[in-house]
Each structure stands twice: as C-alpha cells, then as structure tokens.
Design a protein around this motif. Sequence first.
Motif, mmCIF file in Angstrom:
data_model
loop_
_atom_site.group_PDB
_atom_site.id
_atom_site.type_symbol
_atom_site.label_atom_id
_atom_site.label_comp_id
_atom_site.label_asym_id
_atom_site.label_seq_id
_atom_site.Cartn_x
_atom_site.Cartn_y
_atom_site.Cartn_z
ATOM 1 N N LEU A 1 51.420 39.651 39.599
ATOM 2 C CA LEU A 1 50.734 39.908 40.862
ATOM 3 C C LEU A 1 50.882 41.352 41.327
ATOM 4 C CD1 LEU A 1 49.108 38.832 43.244
ATOM 5 C CD2 LEU A 1 51.254 38.108 44.275
ATOM 6 N N GLN A 2 52.083 41.882 41.362
ATOM 7 C CA GLN A 2 52.286 43.240 41.868
ATOM 8 C C GLN A 2 51.618 44.278 40.976
ATOM 9 O OE1 GLN A 2 53.519 43.888 44.942
ATOM 10 N NE2 GLN A 2 52.650 45.886 44.516
ATOM 11 N N ALA A 3 51.690 44.114 39.669
ATOM 12 C CA ALA A 3 51.047 45.062 38.757
ATOM 13 C C ALA A 3 49.535 45.054 38.964
ATOM 14 C CB ALA A 3 51.391 44.722 37.315
ATOM 15 N N CYS A 4 48.966 43.873 39.182
ATOM 16 C CA CYS A 4 47.537 43.759 39.437
ATOM 17 C C CYS A 4 47.170 44.489 40.729
ATOM 18 C CB CYS A 4 47.142 42.285 39.508
ATOM 19 S SG CYS A 4 45.378 41.998 39.703
ATOM 20 N N ARG A 5 47.928 44.271 41.779
ATOM 21 C CA ARG A 5 47.659 44.942 43.056
ATOM 22 C C ARG A 5 47.837 46.449 42.950
ATOM 23 N NH1 ARG A 5 50.478 40.675 47.168
ATOM 24 N NH2 ARG A 5 48.650 39.340 47.413
ATOM 25 N N ASP A 6 48.814 46.892 42.180
ATOM 26 C CA ASP A 6 49.025 48.330 41.999
ATOM 27 C C ASP A 6 47.816 48.977 41.323
ATOM 28 O OD1 ASP A 6 51.512 48.123 43.176
ATOM 29 O OD2 ASP A 6 52.608 48.170 41.265
ATOM 30 N N ARG A 7 47.266 48.308 40.312
ATOM 31 C CA ARG A 7 46.070 48.833 39.643
ATOM 32 C C ARG A 7 44.896 48.880 40.612
ATOM 33 N NH1 ARG A 7 47.932 45.378 35.665
ATOM 34 N NH2 ARG A 7 46.379 43.805 36.221
ATOM 35 N N LEU A 8 44.797 47.891 41.444
ATOM 36 C CA LEU A 8 43.690 47.769 42.384
ATOM 37 C C LEU A 8 43.742 48.839 43.473
ATOM 38 C CD1 LEU A 8 41.302 46.116 43.516
ATOM 39 C CD2 LEU A 8 42.988 44.724 44.709
ATOM 40 N N ASN A 9 44.917 49.176 43.937
ATOM 41 C CA ASN A 9 45.062 50.059 45.095
ATOM 42 C C ASN A 9 45.344 51.516 44.728
ATOM 43 O OD1 ASN A 9 44.628 48.050 47.097
ATOM 44 N ND2 ASN A 9 46.651 47.242 46.624
ATOM 45 N N LYS A 10 44.911 51.942 43.557
ATOM 46 C CA LYS A 10 45.171 53.313 43.138
ATOM 47 C C LYS A 10 44.331 54.337 43.884
ATOM 48 C CE LYS A 10 47.025 52.881 38.549
ATOM 49 N NZ LYS A 10 46.871 53.183 37.147
ATOM 50 N N GLU A 11 43.143 53.963 44.294
ATOM 51 C CA GLU A 11 42.285 54.946 44.941
ATOM 52 C C GLU A 11 41.567 54.356 46.143
ATOM 53 O OE1 GLU A 11 38.266 54.740 42.291
ATOM 54 O OE2 GLU A 11 39.960 55.800 41.438
ATOM 55 N N ASN A 12 41.227 55.226 47.065
ATOM 56 C CA ASN A 12 40.474 54.797 48.232
ATOM 57 C C ASN A 12 38.993 55.116 48.010
ATOM 58 O OD1 ASN A 12 40.166 57.532 48.717
ATOM 59 N ND2 ASN A 12 41.797 57.603 50.229
ATOM 60 N N HIS A 13 38.177 54.808 48.994
ATOM 61 C CA HIS A 13 36.737 55.006 48.844
ATOM 62 C C HIS A 13 36.379 56.480 48.661
ATOM 63 C CE1 HIS A 13 32.569 55.488 50.296
ATOM 64 N NE2 HIS A 13 32.394 54.517 49.425
ATOM 65 N N ALA A 14 37.034 57.376 49.367
ATOM 66 C CA ALA A 14 36.731 58.804 49.247
ATOM 67 C C ALA A 14 36.981 59.300 47.827
ATOM 68 C CB ALA A 14 37.555 59.603 50.253
ATOM 69 N N THR A 15 38.076 58.865 47.221
ATOM 70 C CA THR A 15 38.376 59.244 45.844
ATOM 71 C C THR A 15 37.322 58.688 44.902
ATOM 72 O OG1 THR A 15 40.732 59.257 46.355
ATOM 73 C CG2 THR A 15 40.127 59.139 44.027
ATOM 74 N N TYR A 16 36.942 57.438 45.123
ATOM 75 C CA TYR A 16 35.896 56.808 44.326
ATOM 76 C C TYR A 16 34.596 57.618 44.412
ATOM 77 C CZ TYR A 16 32.017 53.595 43.467
ATOM 78 O OH TYR A 16 30.845 53.033 43.045
ATOM 79 N N GLU A 17 34.217 58.035 45.607
ATOM 80 C CA GLU A 17 32.990 58.797 45.781
ATOM 81 C C GLU A 17 33.053 60.132 45.060
ATOM 82 O OE1 GLU A 17 29.902 58.428 47.154
ATOM 83 O OE2 GLU A 17 30.407 56.311 47.321
ATOM 84 N N ARG A 18 34.218 60.819 45.126
ATOM 85 C CA ARG A 18 34.352 62.090 44.426
ATOM 86 C C ARG A 18 34.213 61.904 42.927
ATOM 87 N NH1 ARG A 18 38.245 62.885 48.298
ATOM 88 N NH2 ARG A 18 39.948 62.307 46.917
ATOM 89 N N GLN A 19 34.845 60.880 42.372
ATOM 90 C CA GLN A 19 34.747 60.617 40.945
ATOM 91 C C GLN A 19 33.320 60.261 40.562
ATOM 92 O OE1 GLN A 19 37.652 57.528 40.399
ATOM 93 N NE2 GLN A 19 39.341 58.972 40.226
#
Length: 70
Positions: free
Chosen positions: A47-65
């Motif tokens: 569970l924690q590893a899954c959540r860590d992968r999920l929460n690596k970036e926010n929307h602003a980072t996603y938009e820049r990428q």
Amino acid sequence: MQTSSVLITLALPALALTSAACTTEAWYEGMKYSAESRCRQQPPSELQACRDRLNKENHATYERQRADLK
C-alpha cells in the motif's frame, strides 16, 4: 460498501471528464483518485509503495512535463 466504493471510483473520473467545465487539473485529480482506490486494493505490504508512486508529482509538474513533450 465495496460496491458503492467501486461505483464512486468509476463515476468520479467520468464526471470530471464529461463536465462542461472540465479542466486538465480536474481530469488529473480524478485519475489520481482512481489510482488511489486501486492502491487501497493492494496487499497492506504494498500500500505505501503504491501511494508513494502515485504522489510523486502535483498537477503543475504534470503540466510542465506535458508541455515539454510537445
């Protein structure tokens, strides 16, 4: 309770995508919510590893990428 959780998991992203005021942020948050629901279905040891992968970036980072790919 499990059935209502599944319905919410499926309905939220669909609602976010079909909304007249749909933004990429709403889509992104809806997809993260769905992914979080899938994380909760993992064994407790994963569970924690899954959540860590999920929460690596926010929307602003996603938009820049996303912009860098264009």
